[in-house]
Design a protein around this motif. Structure first.
Motif, short mmCIF file in Angstrom:
data_model
loop_
_atom_site.label_atom_id
_atom_site.label_comp_id
_atom_site.label_asym_id
_atom_site.label_seq_id
_atom_site.Cartn_x
_atom_site.Cartn_y
_atom_site.Cartn_z
N ALA A 124 9.61 3.43 6.21
CA ALA A 124 8.97 3.76 7.49
C ALA A 124 7.45 3.79 7.33
O ALA A 124 6.72 3.30 8.20
CB ALA A 124 9.49 5.10 8.01
N VAL A 125 6.96 4.35 6.23
CA VAL A 125 5.52 4.37 5.94
C VAL A 125 5.01 2.95 5.77
O VAL A 125 3.98 2.56 6.33
CB VAL A 125 5.21 5.23 4.70
N ARG A 126 5.74 2.17 4.98
CA ARG A 126 5.33 0.78 4.75
C ARG A 126 5.25 0.00 6.06
O ARG A 126 4.28 -0.70 6.33
CB ARG A 126 6.31 0.10 3.79
N GLN A 132 0.92 -3.64 8.34
CA GLN A 132 -0.03 -3.97 9.40
C GLN A 132 -1.40 -4.39 8.85
O GLN A 132 -2.26 -4.83 9.62
CB GLN A 132 -0.24 -2.76 10.34
N LEU A 133 -1.62 -4.22 7.54
CA LEU A 133 -2.96 -4.35 6.97
C LEU A 133 -3.01 -5.35 5.83
O LEU A 133 -2.02 -5.57 5.13
CB LEU A 133 -3.42 -2.99 6.43
N THR A 134 -4.20 -5.91 5.63
CA THR A 134 -4.45 -6.74 4.44
C THR A 134 -4.72 -5.80 3.27
O THR A 134 -4.97 -4.59 3.45
CB THR A 134 -5.69 -7.63 4.65
N ASP A 135 -4.73 -6.34 2.05
CA ASP A 135 -5.03 -5.54 0.86
C ASP A 135 -6.42 -4.91 0.99
O ASP A 135 -6.62 -3.75 0.61
CB ASP A 135 -4.95 -6.38 -0.41
N GLU A 136 -7.37 -5.67 1.51
CA GLU A 136 -8.73 -5.15 1.67
C GLU A 136 -8.75 -3.99 2.68
O GLU A 136 -9.42 -2.97 2.47
CB GLU A 136 -9.65 -6.28 2.14
N GLN A 137 -8.03 -4.14 3.77
CA GLN A 137 -7.95 -3.06 4.77
C GLN A 137 -7.25 -1.82 4.20
O GLN A 137 -7.65 -0.70 4.50
CB GLN A 137 -7.23 -3.56 6.02
N ILE A 138 -6.21 -2.02 3.39
CA ILE A 138 -5.52 -0.90 2.76
C ILE A 138 -6.50 -0.11 1.90
O ILE A 138 -6.57 1.12 1.97
CB ILE A 138 -4.31 -1.38 1.94
#
Length: 164
Positions: A124-126, A132-138
């Motif tokens: 659920a968290v994932r 929803q995000l790129t690695d850079e956004q994460i």
């Protein structure tokens, strides 16, 4: 003439960011709690308390420390622990290092419950965040969230930083 400083109003980008943060704070817990309640009949607070106990050394933690980590009052945490004791997942034990404190100790059944619940919660968290995000956004979200959390939390730290 007033000496009151002029308010530092939010500019357009700050206003958008604040509204996005507010929506995140409002809706993410609702989404994660819905999954836990539907799949396991537990609240997000109950899951968080169980998971924090499961990650503590010897699967035991001072209840006063757990209250701080989970941002629960001691009376709220006491009710949560009582429900988990009734289910057989947690025991209250005297702290062997200082008898003035009480520990929440995870039972074997409590560990089994965490192991049962964790995969669905992580999914659920994932789904809600990381998919929803790129690695850079994460990375940027983690760094930005940690800075804000450290500024507003009473203990001034965020646990689980990679490499620490």
């Amino acid at each position: 003439m007033s000496n009151t400083p002029e308010p530092r109003w939010l500019d357009e980008e700050e206003d958008f960011t604040w509204r996005a943060v507010w929506s995140l704070m409002t809706w993410l817990p609702v989404k994660l709690e819905a999954q836990l309640r539907e799949d396991h009949g537990l609240s997000l607070y109950e899951y968080y308390a169980l998971s924090q106990i499961s990650e503590a050394p010897n699967r035991a933690i001072r209840l006063s420390e757990l209250a701080g980590i989970t941002n629960m009052t001691l009376s709220h945490l006491s009710r949560v622990i009582s429900r988990m004791m009734k289910a057989g997942w947690v025991e209250r034990v005297v702290d062997p290092n200082d008898g003035r404190y009480t520990l929440g100790q995870l039972t074997d059944a409590g560990w089994d419950k965490v192991v049962e619940m964790a995969p669905g919660h992580v999914e659920a968290v994932r789904h809600a965040i990381f998919d929803q995000l790129t690695d850079e956004q994460i990375h940027a979200l983690g760094e930005a969230s940690a800075r804000v959390a450290e500024a507003v939390s009473p203990h001034g730290k965020v646990t689980g930083r990679p490499g620490s």
